[in-house]
Design a protein around this motif. Structure first.
Motif, PDB file in Angstrom:
ATOM      1  N   GLY A  25       0.813  -1.212   0.000  1.00  0.00           N
ATOM      2  CA  GLY A  25       0.000   0.000   0.000  1.00  0.00           C
ATOM      3  C   GLY A  25       0.844   1.257   0.000  1.00  0.00           C
ATOM      4  N   LEU A  26       1.930   1.269   0.804  1.00  0.00           N
ATOM      5  CA  LEU A  26       2.799   2.430   0.841  1.00  0.00           C
ATOM      6  C   LEU A  26       3.564   2.581  -0.469  1.00  0.00           C
ATOM      7  CD1 LEU A  26       4.153   4.811   2.183  1.00  0.00           C
ATOM      8  CD2 LEU A  26       5.796   3.230   3.219  1.00  0.00           C
ATOM      9  N   LEU A  84       4.017   6.031  -5.497  1.00  0.00           N
ATOM     10  CA  LEU A  84       3.982   6.151  -6.953  1.00  0.00           C
ATOM     11  C   LEU A  84       2.585   6.493  -7.481  1.00  0.00           C
ATOM     12  CD1 LEU A  84       6.182   3.015  -7.735  1.00  0.00           C
ATOM     13  CD2 LEU A  84       6.922   5.396  -7.677  1.00  0.00           C
ATOM     14  N   LYS A  85       1.730   6.960  -6.595  1.00  0.00           N
ATOM     15  CA  LYS A  85       0.340   7.249  -6.959  1.00  0.00           C
ATOM     16  C   LYS A  85       0.219   8.548  -7.750  1.00  0.00           C
ATOM     17  CE  LYS A  85      -4.222   7.805  -4.760  1.00  0.00           C
ATOM     18  NZ  LYS A  85      -4.924   7.876  -3.455  1.00  0.00           N
ATOM     19  N   ALA A  86      -0.675   8.543  -8.699  1.00  0.00           N
ATOM     20  CA  ALA A  86      -0.947   9.738  -9.492  1.00  0.00           C
ATOM     21  C   ALA A  86      -1.669  10.775  -8.639  1.00  0.00           C
ATOM     22  CB  ALA A  86      -1.803   9.366 -10.705  1.00  0.00           C
ATOM     23  N   LYS A 100      -0.562  17.942  -8.049  1.00  0.00           N
ATOM     24  CA  LYS A 100       0.763  17.464  -7.654  1.00  0.00           C
ATOM     25  C   LYS A 100       0.608  16.156  -6.885  1.00  0.00           C
ATOM     26  CE  LYS A 100       4.800  18.731  -4.903  1.00  0.00           C
ATOM     27  NZ  LYS A 100       5.404  19.741  -3.987  1.00  0.00           N
ATOM     28  N   PRO A 101       1.397  15.126  -7.213  1.00  0.00           N
ATOM     29  CA  PRO A 101       1.302  13.868  -6.453  1.00  0.00           C
ATOM     30  C   PRO A 101       1.789  14.048  -5.024  1.00  0.00           C
ATOM     31  CG  PRO A 101       3.179  13.814  -7.946  1.00  0.00           C
ATOM     32  CD  PRO A 101       2.413  15.057  -8.284  1.00  0.00           C
ATOM     33  N   ASP A 102       1.341  13.179  -4.138  1.00  0.00           N
ATOM     34  CA  ASP A 102       1.777  13.256  -2.747  1.00  0.00           C
ATOM     35  C   ASP A 102       3.281  13.023  -2.625  1.00  0.00           C
ATOM     36  OD1 ASP A 102      -0.794  13.734  -1.933  1.00  0.00           O
ATOM     37  OD2 ASP A 102      -1.192  11.663  -1.305  1.00  0.00           O
ATOM     38  N   PHE A 103       3.798  12.107  -3.434  1.00  0.00           N
ATOM     39  CA  PHE A 103       5.230  11.794  -3.356  1.00  0.00           C
ATOM     40  C   PHE A 103       5.826  11.804  -4.765  1.00  0.00           C
ATOM     41  CE2 PHE A 103       3.491  10.003   0.592  1.00  0.00           C
ATOM     42  CZ  PHE A 103       4.304  10.657   1.505  1.00  0.00           C
ATOM     43  N   PHE A 104       6.251  10.672  -5.288  1.00  0.00           N
ATOM     44  CA  PHE A 104       6.975  10.652  -6.551  1.00  0.00           C
ATOM     45  C   PHE A 104       6.072  10.702  -7.780  1.00  0.00           C
ATOM     46  CE2 PHE A 104       9.826   8.069  -3.687  1.00  0.00           C
ATOM     47  CZ  PHE A 104      10.774   9.074  -3.493  1.00  0.00           C
ATOM     48  N   GLY A 105       4.860  10.160  -7.665  1.00  0.00           N
ATOM     49  CA  GLY A 105       3.985  10.090  -8.813  1.00  0.00           C
ATOM     50  C   GLY A 105       4.241   8.834  -9.629  1.00  0.00           C
ATOM     51  N   PRO A 106       3.402   8.588 -10.637  1.00  0.00           N
ATOM     52  CA  PRO A 106       3.442   7.307 -11.350  1.00  0.00           C
ATOM     53  C   PRO A 106       4.612   7.138 -12.317  1.00  0.00           C
ATOM     54  CG  PRO A 106       1.780   8.751 -12.301  1.00  0.00           C
ATOM     55  CD  PRO A 106       2.286   9.447 -11.078  1.00  0.00           C
ATOM     56  N   SER A 107       5.227   8.205 -12.761  1.00  0.00           N
ATOM     57  CA  SER A 107       6.342   8.097 -13.719  1.00  0.00           C
ATOM     58  C   SER A 107       7.487   9.004 -13.285  1.00  0.00           C
ATOM     59  CB  SER A 107       5.867   8.468 -15.135  1.00  0.00           C
ATOM     60  OG  SER A 107       4.819   7.619 -15.555  1.00  0.00           O
TER      61      SER A 107
END
Length: 220
Positions: free
Chosen positions: A105-106, A111-113, A120-127
């Motif tokens: 889950g984390l 890597l969540k969109a 803006k993604p919460d962290f790194f984003g999907p790509s």
């Protein structure tokens, strides 16, 4: 308790067999090909052994436990001159998209969109773009096998200076079955602030400071 002649004969035969076979076993037992011996290090350009190179990150979670994750499949190069260790150069690339944690889950959240289109993604984003560290200066203590490596870390589209505390771990030729290449390995540590790289969600519930522990293997 007394021993019969038969038992004594068996013990003597076993001792004789052990005396004969022990040297043969010792000769066949392989030793480690590497050692913490700077004399084994030769100059030149090495490439990252990405099967044995990892960056472990650790941060504080709620003040209750630390949480750990990994980056792997790292690529890059190391240029070394044993006669001039301060001239060393490091250039490594870290595929952020392959981040690993113990929680599916984390990992997915990292890597969540974005929740909304164009957000803006919460962290790194999907790509996410790969991270990259390029050294700008090395101050080595050859006698101690340590060095401070200063360089620029680019992460999440932001570039900041970072200093690594590096320790020489070992060097040697890999076994022939593994290619026989010359290898050299290091351990390193650094601390960064994730908010410096636009990744500050949930600070201070989850610490801003991230401790990095690096295991780096290079071969040529």
């Amino acid at each position: 308790m007394s021993l019969s002649r038969k038992n004594l004969g068996f013990i003597a035969a076993a001792a004789a067999a052990l005396a004969v076979t022990a040297p043969l076993v010792a000769q066949q037992a392989p030793g480690k090909p590497g050692a913490r011996d700077a004399a084994r290090v030769t100059g030149g350009t090495y490439t990252v052994d990405n099967e044995h190179t990892l960056v472990r990150w650790k941060l504080d979670h709620l003040g209750i436990t630390p949480y750990l994750g990994l980056f792997g499949q790292i690529t890059g190069s190391l240029t070394l001159d044993p006669k001039n260790p301060n001239a060393a150069k490091v250039d490594v690339t870290i595929p952020v998209a392959k981040v690993t944690t113990a929680s599916p889950g984390l990992t997915a959240h990292l890597l969540k969109a974005p929740a909304a289109a164009g957000g803006k993604p919460d962290f790194f984003g999907p790509s996410p773009a790969d991270a990259r560290f390029v050294s700008t200066a090395v101050v080595a203590d050859a006698a101690a096998g340590t060095a401070k490596i200063t360089g620029n870390l680019t992460l999440n589209g932001v570039t900041k200076p970072v200093t690594l505390d590096a320790n020489f771990y070992g060097a040697g030729k890999a076994p022939a079955a593994q290619g026989g290449a010359e290898n050299v390995g290091f351990e390193g540590k650094a601390t960064i602030k994730r908010s410096d790289f636009g990744l500050g969600l949930a600070v201070p519930m989850v610490s801003d400071e991230v401790d990095l522990e690096i295991v780096a293997a290079f071969k040529k």
